[in-house]
Design an enzyme around this catalytic site. Structure first.
Site, short mmCIF file in Angstrom:
data_model
loop_
_atom_site.label_atom_id
_atom_site.label_comp_id
_atom_site.label_asym_id
_atom_site.label_seq_id
_atom_site.Cartn_x
_atom_site.Cartn_y
_atom_site.Cartn_z
N TYR A 134 0.81 4.62 -4.22
CA TYR A 134 -0.14 4.74 -5.33
C TYR A 134 -0.01 6.07 -6.08
O TYR A 134 -0.58 6.23 -7.15
CB TYR A 134 -1.59 4.60 -4.84
CG TYR A 134 -1.93 3.23 -4.30
CD1 TYR A 134 -1.00 2.20 -4.30
CD2 TYR A 134 -3.19 2.96 -3.79
CE1 TYR A 134 -1.30 0.95 -3.79
CE2 TYR A 134 -3.50 1.71 -3.29
CZ TYR A 134 -2.54 0.71 -3.29
OH TYR A 134 -2.85 -0.53 -2.80
N LYS B 111 5.65 -0.87 8.77
CA LYS B 111 6.66 -1.90 8.50
C LYS B 111 8.01 -1.26 8.84
O LYS B 111 8.90 -1.15 7.99
CB LYS B 111 6.55 -2.34 7.03
CG LYS B 111 7.34 -3.56 6.65
CD LYS B 111 6.81 -4.85 7.24
CE LYS B 111 7.75 -6.00 6.90
NZ LYS B 111 7.49 -7.21 7.69
N ASP C 286 2.42 -7.27 8.74
CA ASP C 286 2.21 -8.72 8.59
C ASP C 286 1.53 -9.28 9.84
O ASP C 286 0.62 -10.12 9.74
CB ASP C 286 3.53 -9.45 8.28
CG ASP C 286 4.74 -8.81 8.94
OD1 ASP C 286 4.57 -7.83 9.69
OD2 ASP C 286 5.86 -9.30 8.73
N ASP D 172 -5.25 -0.35 2.22
CA ASP D 172 -6.02 -0.93 1.12
C ASP D 172 -6.18 -2.44 1.37
O ASP D 172 -7.28 -2.99 1.33
CB ASP D 172 -5.27 -0.68 -0.20
CG ASP D 172 -6.09 -1.04 -1.41
OD1 ASP D 172 -7.26 -1.41 -1.25
OD2 ASP D 172 -5.54 -0.98 -2.53
N ASP E 124 -9.67 -4.51 3.03
CA ASP E 124 -10.37 -5.57 2.28
C ASP E 124 -10.38 -6.87 3.07
O ASP E 124 -11.37 -7.60 3.09
CB ASP E 124 -9.70 -5.80 0.92
CG ASP E 124 -10.34 -4.94 -0.16
OD1 ASP E 124 -11.00 -3.95 0.20
OD2 ASP E 124 -10.20 -5.27 -1.35
#
Ligand code: NAD
Length: 369
Positions: free
Chosen positions: A141, A190, A222, A246, A250
């Site tokens: 980001y 990852k 994942d 993030d 959520d």
């Protein structure tokens, strides 16, 4: 104790719920003999309307001079067509960066009284009590370049960059919280694909040597996404980088059944903190006295605990919220089949009443550590 708190209500329901958190904190201050003073400033759309920027200089300096910051929410359709650099959400990214808020903490607790408003089966959602610690000021980001390229602008580039020091400080936070909770840490990455994740894993393994009591598990993002909804009870503290955090936080928010129940804390290295609900400004219900103020009020409790070390006071707020729910009161978002639906203002008053009475009985106490 004397503390100055900067209050940035923001936009939409942010304004309705911020006043609730302030009123609850005032009631706590009165009960325990603390002097909390509140100073207000604009951020997001309200700041754009006032001074053409989502994070005015005076808002930032008020925050820098305060002991902690309470933030409502920003954004709304009124500002959606503005260029991306002066959109309300820019104010959020900028304040995190300017205040060095690198660690975002989101506790996710499955309240017994709200089990039936979760889309998960009650046996999966019950007894969930986990904490997601997300890196907040680095990674994809913030990496540069982030741009379109080529003659026809048909190539896009975003950059995922972390320094070792940035990874070390957030991983350290993960271990610190694991140590004061249940000594269990899941590091999400990852590493089978990304170089940044391979360095992340190295750092986790290094820091782990200083916390031999903490059981560490590495998990690919994942797999973590699947496990969060199939068996969330398996997690205690999760530490991860910005983008993964993030998305996972959520996803985890649905476990409780409403976004309106989830508080968050964002901390700097010196312990300075900004506290805000996880949800946005909910323009669809703004101004209608329908917003659930509990995420904002619980964010105030996190502020007492993490910034001011007032654990007893924080737990009083948490118990007051639990008791109000147990007594059958709910805001419309909770969609429970039984109980009494009340508006934002009445819910705030009910919680304050329990704070004043010194809410005591709860089997779910002490849940937000
Ligand atoms: P949202 O979180 O505002 O709303 C999503 C849904 O949840 C809506 O139906 C809303 O009514 C409901 N909801 C959210 N909080 C609630 C509460 N406390 N009580 C009852 N219902 C609640 O997300 P969105 O609709 O995607 O975004 C709306 C605006 O908020 C956008 O401008 C977005 O950019 C902004 N936003 C801001 C933040 C923030 O300030 N931290 C976070 C997310 C989104």
């Amino acid at each position: 104790m004397k503390k100055n708190i900067a209050v940035l209500p923001g936009d939409g329901i942010g304004r309705e719920i911020a006043k609730g958190a302030v009123a609850v904190l005032e009631a706590v201050g009165k009960r325990f003999g603390h002097e909390f003073t509140f100073e207000y400033a604009n951020i997001g759309g309200a700041a754009i309307d006032e001074s053409n920027t989502p994070l005015p200089e005076q808002t930032l300096s008020l925050c820098q001079q305060s002991d902690a910051v309470l933030l409502g929410a920003v954004g709304g359709p009124k500002w959606d067509s503005l260029p991306s650099d002066i959109r309300p959400e820019r104010g959020l990214l900028a304040i995190r960066k300017e205040l060095g808020l690198f660690a975002n903490l989101r506790p996710v607790v499955g309240f017994q009284s709200l089990l039936h408003s979760s889309p998960l089966k009650p046996e999966i959602a019950e007894d969930v009590n986990l904490m997601i610690i997300r890196e907040l000021t680095g990674g994809l980001y913030f990496g540069k370049p982030s741009e379109r390229r080529g003659a026809n602008q048909e190539v896009v580039v975003d950059t995922l960059q972390y320094t070792r020091a940035e990874i070390e400080r957030i991983v350290e936070k993960g271990f610190e919280f694991a140590s004061i909770r249940n000594n269990k840490l899941t590091s999400v990455d990852k590493a089978n694909v990304l170089e940044s994740s391979r360095m992340w894993r190295e750092v986790v393994n290094e820091v782990a040597e200083r916390y031999p009591q903490v059981e560490v598990e590495h998990m690919y993002v994942d797999a973590a996404a699947m496990k969060l909804i199939s068996n969330p009870k398996e997690f205690d503290v999760i530490v991860t980088e910005n983008l993964f955090g993030d998305i996972l936080s959520d996803e985890a928010s649905i476990i409780t059944g409403s976004l309106g129940m989830l508080p968050s804390a964002s901390l700097a290295e010196d312990g300075f903190g900004l506290y805000e609900p996880v949800h946005g400004s909910a323009p669809d219900i703004a101004g209608q006295n329908k917003a659930n103020p509990m995420a904002m009020i619980l964010s105030g409790a996190l502020m007492l605990k993490y910034s001011f070390n007032l654990k007893e006071e924080a737990e009083l707020i948490e118990r007051a919220v639990q008791e109000t729910l147990k007594a059958g009161y709910q805001t419309p978002d909770l969609k429970l089949t039984e109980g009494k639906v009340v508006g934002t203002d009445e819910m705030i008053d009910l919680i304050i009443k329990r704070v004043e009475e010194g809410a005591t009985v709860s089997s779910e106490a002490d849940v937000y550590m």
